[in-house]
Design a protein around this motif. Structure first.
Motif, mmCIF file in Angstrom:
data_model
loop_
_atom_site.group_PDB
_atom_site.id
_atom_site.type_symbol
_atom_site.label_atom_id
_atom_site.label_comp_id
_atom_site.label_asym_id
_atom_site.label_seq_id
_atom_site.Cartn_x
_atom_site.Cartn_y
_atom_site.Cartn_z
ATOM 1 N N GLU A 2 2.002 10.563 -3.182
ATOM 2 C CA GLU A 2 0.743 9.798 -3.187
ATOM 3 C C GLU A 2 1.043 8.302 -3.137
ATOM 4 N N LYS A 3 0.286 7.636 -2.300
ATOM 5 C CA LYS A 3 0.554 6.207 -2.133
ATOM 6 C C LYS A 3 -0.090 5.388 -3.243
ATOM 7 N N LEU A 4 0.510 4.240 -3.496
ATOM 8 C CA LEU A 4 0.008 3.369 -4.564
ATOM 9 C C LEU A 4 -1.177 2.553 -4.064
ATOM 10 N N ASN A 5 -2.009 2.115 -5.020
ATOM 11 C CA ASN A 5 -3.134 1.240 -4.657
ATOM 12 C C ASN A 5 -2.631 -0.073 -4.077
ATOM 13 N N TYR A 6 -3.274 -0.503 -3.038
ATOM 14 C CA TYR A 6 -2.837 -1.718 -2.363
ATOM 15 C C TYR A 6 -3.680 -2.906 -2.822
ATOM 16 N N GLU A 7 -3.035 -4.033 -2.948
ATOM 17 C CA GLU A 7 -3.724 -5.288 -3.227
ATOM 18 C C GLU A 7 -3.115 -6.323 -2.295
ATOM 19 N N LYS A 8 -3.927 -7.172 -1.701
ATOM 20 C CA LYS A 8 -3.334 -8.090 -0.722
ATOM 21 C C LYS A 8 -2.344 -9.040 -1.402
ATOM 22 N N PRO A 9 -1.246 -9.407 -0.702
ATOM 23 C CA PRO A 9 -0.253 -10.309 -1.315
ATOM 24 C C PRO A 9 -0.833 -11.716 -1.487
ATOM 25 N N ILE A 10 -0.584 -12.275 -2.657
ATOM 26 C CA ILE A 10 -1.147 -13.595 -2.953
ATOM 27 C C ILE A 10 -0.087 -14.479 -3.587
ATOM 28 N N ILE A 11 -0.090 -15.723 -3.176
ATOM 29 C CA ILE A 11 0.710 -16.727 -3.883
ATOM 30 C C ILE A 11 -0.234 -17.859 -4.245
ATOM 31 N N SER A 12 -0.226 -18.244 -5.512
ATOM 32 C CA SER A 12 -1.092 -19.369 -5.886
ATOM 33 C C SER A 12 -0.313 -20.412 -6.650
ATOM 34 N N LYS B 48 6.762 -1.547 7.519
ATOM 35 C CA LYS B 48 7.070 -0.129 7.304
ATOM 36 C C LYS B 48 7.190 0.189 5.811
ATOM 37 N N THR B 49 7.896 -0.692 5.096
ATOM 38 C CA THR B 49 8.077 -0.484 3.649
ATOM 39 C C THR B 49 6.726 -0.430 2.944
ATOM 40 N N ILE B 50 5.873 -1.401 3.269
ATOM 41 C CA ILE B 50 4.579 -1.487 2.563
ATOM 42 C C ILE B 50 3.670 -0.315 2.953
ATOM 43 N N LEU B 51 3.634 0.002 4.246
ATOM 44 C CA LEU B 51 2.748 1.090 4.686
ATOM 45 C C LEU B 51 3.187 2.438 4.119
ATOM 46 N N ASP B 52 4.500 2.608 3.977
ATOM 47 C CA ASP B 52 5.009 3.862 3.391
ATOM 48 C C ASP B 52 4.637 3.974 1.922
ATOM 49 N N LYS B 53 4.620 2.833 1.267
ATOM 50 C CA LYS B 53 4.481 2.846 -0.195
ATOM 51 C C LYS B 53 3.022 2.730 -0.645
ATOM 52 N N TYR B 54 2.228 1.938 0.081
ATOM 53 C CA TYR B 54 0.868 1.635 -0.395
ATOM 54 C C TYR B 54 -0.199 2.218 0.516
ATOM 55 N N ASP B 55 -1.365 2.362 -0.077
ATOM 56 C CA ASP B 55 -2.503 2.919 0.635
ATOM 57 C C ASP B 55 -3.204 1.800 1.408
ATOM 58 N N VAL B 56 -2.673 1.452 2.553
ATOM 59 C CA VAL B 56 -3.256 0.376 3.358
ATOM 60 C C VAL B 56 -3.018 0.693 4.832
ATOM 61 N N ASP B 57 -3.958 0.286 5.678
ATOM 62 C CA ASP B 57 -3.762 0.553 7.098
ATOM 63 C C ASP B 57 -3.017 -0.607 7.758
ATOM 64 N N ASP B 58 -2.532 -0.329 8.924
ATOM 65 C CA ASP B 58 -1.667 -1.248 9.649
ATOM 66 C C ASP B 58 -2.323 -2.620 9.878
ATOM 67 N N LEU B 59 -3.543 -2.596 10.403
ATOM 68 C CA LEU B 59 -4.194 -3.859 10.766
ATOM 69 C C LEU B 59 -4.538 -4.703 9.539
ATOM 70 N N SER B 60 -4.999 -4.023 8.476
ATOM 71 C CA SER B 60 -5.340 -4.772 7.257
ATOM 72 C C SER B 60 -4.105 -5.467 6.721
#
Lengths: 446, 87
Positions: A2-12, B48-60
């Motif tokens: 199962e994939k982990l929840n995604y959050e957009k990368p941020i640097i502040s 590839k690393t991020i898409l494999d690991k996280y629930d996110v689509d390519d374009l986003s």
């Protein structure tokens, strides 16, 4: 896996400064539902942007104000300020609670009549009253609040011609310690103009002077100003009684009570600094009750409170259209509601909140509306979490003035919904369409 | 894109720029990505690393990565081309 929840990368960037000097919570508040209806459901059903009014909040706020004033003063009557919000459904709630109507134009006058308000329960304010308008008011026995001498003499002429009596009050402007002093409306107290107008009315056979009216300003943060106005009115009433043996029926201290919105440039949030109804009530009632007016002749206290009664009951649901970065790297977001729908965004730093739990990472953000205009800025600077296209946001305390001063510009004005006491949502003003906008347009044939 | 040598990145997402004295904070995914950039991974590897690991689509992710790398450049954490070196 199962994939982990995604959050957009941020640097502040970390900026040194005094953190949170007021000790207010930095946790992002969420408005997920309005009167138990999920924001997403409202937006899905009625579209975005969407104005939402809560009948429950309107009635609760009204009753809180009424009870507070009645605790301090025996005779209180509210008159709903039509210009603050004259949607039929909203006005009807206030009338149902017992409010009279306070109108400033013949359009509002006719609207009040159409909603079943008795003419004698309409306070007719404003500097713009034509001969035709005044005749309408006289025929309905409304309380006409005279703004200037030209209107006074016109009324004398009309009532003579009609051979009818008009019930009148004068609008008085006075120094209540509020800056700027609103002296463009009515007759001045300090220079004796108001007293001259009173004397002239008393000489007119067909004018019955029944009250005094003032409106010391808008978003008044000092309850003391109302106390000063009430003191001056009380002494004017005593003066009228001494000279003419007449106790006026009412004094009308207008509106202007602040809502909890935060004015632009304010140091503290409005919710912390706004006086309570109790503060206003104490200042006004103390001034009248401790005056020389005998208890049995105390006037009715009219209040034309608008903003403080309706602002909290109105929300605007809006959607995120885009996330952008300015040339300075500053985060900006574009939402689907512009300043054409939110006139009050020119005065207030309106509260904007996500409708669901999102990232705790906050960033200084500018929120733009969708209009192709540079002035279309809803918030210059707000600490805001990361949001995605399509996320619903809620702008709170937009019940006053926005659905009267909104402007049809570029797009259609949206649906307005009222959530009733049973928690059901009803459209109270339908979204505009090409047909409704064109109904009064004519294209000459060539 | 290369992270400057003077940039120090801690394991808890704190970034210090020894050239300017400025400091920054990263969220966990931001930290993961900046570490991959510092290790000279290219965009395809990172994606590839991020898409494999996280629930996110390519374009986003591409959109977010673009914004993130723009901010790294804006904060001058990456090597910039020398504007005078145009010959």
């Amino acid at each position: 896996m199962e994939k982990l929840n995604y959050e957009k990368p941020i640097i502040s960037k970390i900026t040194a400064g005094v953190p949170n000097k007021f000790g207010l919570s930095t946790k992002q508040r969420i408005i997920a539902e309005i009167d138990s209806i999920p924001v997403a459901k409202l937006a899905d059903e009625f579209g975005s942007p969407l104005f939402v009014f809560s009948e429950k909040t309107i009635r609760e706020t009204y009753n809180k104000a009424k009870q507070t004033f009645e605790t301090h003063y025996p005779k209180v009557q509210f008159a709903w300020s039509y210009k603050t919000n004259y949607l039929d459904a909203i006005c009807s709630i206030f009338h149902d609670e017992g409010s009279w109507a306070e109108v400033v134009s013949v359009f509002e006058f006719e609207k009040a009549l159409s909603l079943g308000v008795k003419g004698s329960n309409i306070l007719y304010n404003g500097p713009e009253k034509s001969e035709e308008n005044l005749k309408l008011a006289i025929n309905h026995n409304a309380c006409i609040h005279i703004d200037h001498f030209d209107e006074l003499y016109l009324l004398i002429k009309i009532t003579q011609e009609m051979n009818k009596k008009a019930r009148v009050a004068i609008r008085v402007n006075l120094d209540a310690g509020i800056y700027p002093m609103w002296d463009r409306f009515g007759f001045n107290y300090e220079n004796g103009e108001a007293w001259s107008a009173i004397n002239r009315i008393m000489l007119a056979d067909n004018l019955e002077l029944i009250g005094l009216h003032t409106h010391i300003g808008t978003y008044i943060m000092s309850a003391l100003g109302y106390g000063i106005a009430a003191t001056k009115f009380s002494s004017l009433m005593v003066g009228i009684h001494r000279k003419f043996n007449l106790w006026l029926k009412y004094i009308d201290l207008g509106g202007g009570f602040a809502s909890k919105n935060t004015l632009k440039g304010a140091y503290m949030p409005g919710s912390e600094t706004c006086p309570t109804f109790d503060d206003y009530a104490k200042a006004i009632s103390n001034a009248i009750i401790t005056s020389e007016i005998p208890h049995e002749n105390l006037p009715i206290l009219f209040l034309e409170t608008g903003r403080a009664l309706i602002d909290d009951a109105g929300y605007l649901i809006t959607s995120v259209l885009a996330n952008k970065r300015s040339t300075t790297g500053r985060r900006t977001i574009v939402i689907d509601a512009g300043v054409n729908l939110l006139f009050t965004s020119f005065w207030y730093n309106l509260g904007v909140f996500p409708s669901r739990e999102i990232s705790d990472l906050m960033e200084d953000t500018t929120i733009y509306g969708p209009l192709c205009m540079n002035i279309d800025v809803i918030r210059d600077a707000i600490n805001f979490p990361q949001v995605k296209t399509g996320d619903r946001l809620v702008i709170e305390r937009v019940g006053a003035y926005n659905v009267t001063q909104w402007m049809q510009f570029i797009t259609y004005r949206p649906n307005v919904v009222l959530i009733d006491l049973e928690g059901k949502a009803h459209i109270i003003k339908k979204k505009e369409s090409l047909e409704t906008l064109r109904v009064n347009e004519f294209n000459p044939k060539r | 894109m290369q992270i400057l040598e003077e940039i120090k990145i801690s394991d808890n997402g704190f970034v210090f720029n020894a050239l300017t004295g400025e400091s920054f904070s990263l969220n966990p995914i931001g930290l993961e990505i900046i570490k991959m950039i510092a290790a000279n991974s290219d965009f395809d590897e990172i994606r590839k690393t991020i898409l494999d690991k996280y629930d996110v689509d390519d374009l986003s992710f591409e959109k977010d990565f673009y914004e993130f790398s723009t901010m790294l450049k804006h904060y001058q954490l990456t090597q910039q081309n020398n504007p005078l070196n145009f010959v």
